[in-house]
Design a protein around this motif. Sequence first.
Motif, mmCIF file in Angstrom:
data_model
loop_
_atom_site.group_PDB
_atom_site.id
_atom_site.type_symbol
_atom_site.label_atom_id
_atom_site.label_comp_id
_atom_site.label_asym_id
_atom_site.label_seq_id
_atom_site.Cartn_x
_atom_site.Cartn_y
_atom_site.Cartn_z
ATOM 1 N N ASN A 5 0.852 -1.178 0.000
ATOM 2 C CA ASN A 5 0.000 0.000 0.000
ATOM 3 C C ASN A 5 0.889 1.230 0.000
ATOM 4 O OD1 ASN A 5 -2.452 -1.415 0.156
ATOM 5 N ND2 ASN A 5 -2.095 -1.778 2.317
ATOM 6 N N GLU A 95 -5.179 4.364 -0.935
ATOM 7 C CA GLU A 95 -6.199 4.376 0.114
ATOM 8 C C GLU A 95 -7.540 4.865 -0.433
ATOM 9 O OE1 GLU A 95 -5.786 4.984 4.887
ATOM 10 O OE2 GLU A 95 -4.750 6.431 3.633
ATOM 11 N N ALA A 98 -9.160 1.864 -2.093
ATOM 12 C CA ALA A 98 -9.666 0.905 -1.110
ATOM 13 C C ALA A 98 -10.883 1.459 -0.373
ATOM 14 C CB ALA A 98 -8.565 0.542 -0.119
ATOM 15 N N TYR A 102 -14.746 0.068 -0.239
ATOM 16 C CA TYR A 102 -15.441 -0.129 1.039
ATOM 17 C C TYR A 102 -16.774 0.628 1.047
ATOM 18 C CZ TYR A 102 -16.146 0.095 6.142
ATOM 19 O OH TYR A 102 -16.658 0.009 7.416
ATOM 20 N N TRP A 120 -10.048 -2.551 6.881
ATOM 21 C CA TRP A 120 -9.230 -2.877 5.715
ATOM 22 C C TRP A 120 -8.066 -3.776 6.085
ATOM 23 C CZ3 TRP A 120 -5.423 0.870 2.941
ATOM 24 C CH2 TRP A 120 -5.091 0.372 1.678
ATOM 25 N N GLN A 123 -4.789 -5.328 0.126
ATOM 26 C CA GLN A 123 -5.134 -5.700 -1.241
ATOM 27 C C GLN A 123 -4.596 -7.100 -1.500
ATOM 28 O OE1 GLN A 123 -4.054 -2.710 -4.097
ATOM 29 N NE2 GLN A 123 -4.098 -4.152 -5.787
ATOM 30 N N GLU A 167 -14.763 -9.358 0.439
ATOM 31 C CA GLU A 167 -13.938 -8.864 -0.652
ATOM 32 C C GLU A 167 -14.708 -7.769 -1.385
ATOM 33 O OE1 GLU A 167 -11.600 -12.225 -2.811
ATOM 34 O OE2 GLU A 167 -13.574 -13.045 -2.283
ATOM 35 N N ASP A 170 -11.950 -2.472 -6.227
ATOM 36 C CA ASP A 170 -11.890 -1.019 -6.354
ATOM 37 C C ASP A 170 -12.146 -0.611 -7.809
ATOM 38 O OD1 ASP A 170 -9.438 -1.123 -7.819
ATOM 39 O OD2 ASP A 170 -8.246 -0.934 -5.997
ATOM 40 N N SER A 174 -8.922 -4.014 -8.639
ATOM 41 C CA SER A 174 -8.110 -4.722 -7.648
ATOM 42 C C SER A 174 -8.993 -5.170 -6.491
ATOM 43 C CB SER A 174 -6.994 -3.822 -7.124
ATOM 44 O OG SER A 174 -6.109 -3.487 -8.169
ATOM 45 N N HIS A 176 -9.799 -6.080 -2.616
ATOM 46 C CA HIS A 176 -9.441 -5.699 -1.242
ATOM 47 C C HIS A 176 -10.218 -6.583 -0.276
ATOM 48 C CE1 HIS A 176 -7.365 -1.964 -2.414
ATOM 49 N NE2 HIS A 176 -8.217 -1.988 -3.411
ATOM 50 N N PHE A 178 -11.743 -6.863 3.626
ATOM 51 C CA PHE A 178 -12.180 -6.072 4.772
ATOM 52 C C PHE A 178 -12.760 -7.001 5.830
ATOM 53 C CE2 PHE A 178 -12.590 -3.444 1.003
ATOM 54 C CZ PHE A 178 -11.961 -2.268 1.394
#
Length: 181
Positions: A5, A95, A98, A102, A120, A123, A167, A170, A174, A176, A178
């Motif tokens: 990140n 960020e 991501a 979210y 988070w 990734q 999951e 983005d 990609s 991410h 959580f």
Amino acid sequence: MKSANSSSTTTTTEARLYVGTYAKYNNGNLAGAWLNLADYADRDEFLAAARAVHAEEADPELMFQDSGDFPGAWYSESSAPPAILWEWLELAEAEQLAFGAYADHMGGGPVTLEDFRESWQGQWDRGADFAEQIAEECGDIPKDFPPWLVIDWEASWNCNLRHDYFEADDANGSNHIFRNT
């Protein structure tokens, strides 16, 4: 595989809205202007600028006819984005991506930067990769684990961990991970 990140504070985001009014639209007029959200300190300053674009109307009923480069969950034709968007604009690009995933997963409901950061996990290419990494970090795989045994990380994710984590992709596609809160 977990990707790094970025800690950079620069961003390439050009979050913007096209602002017209319902009165103009109802009369077949799409006149308005694109406003870059980063040009305004906060939601109130943005709304003042949007009203100024339509100063010829006594009380313009703003209509946000198009958007670009910010989480879709925060777009509405009939209302300006929530105040959290200006916090999002201050984030590094990684960020932002991501947090956008979210926010979109949460349906645009009330989300905070703190909730996002607590949730988070990073990734990951797939949930299975996250399952393997978390098992290694927790020390659940013995150091003398025989190399001829195979762990089904996909099943570990699907049968167990996906209930505690989720999951979300983005804007760049990609993945991410959580933690459910």
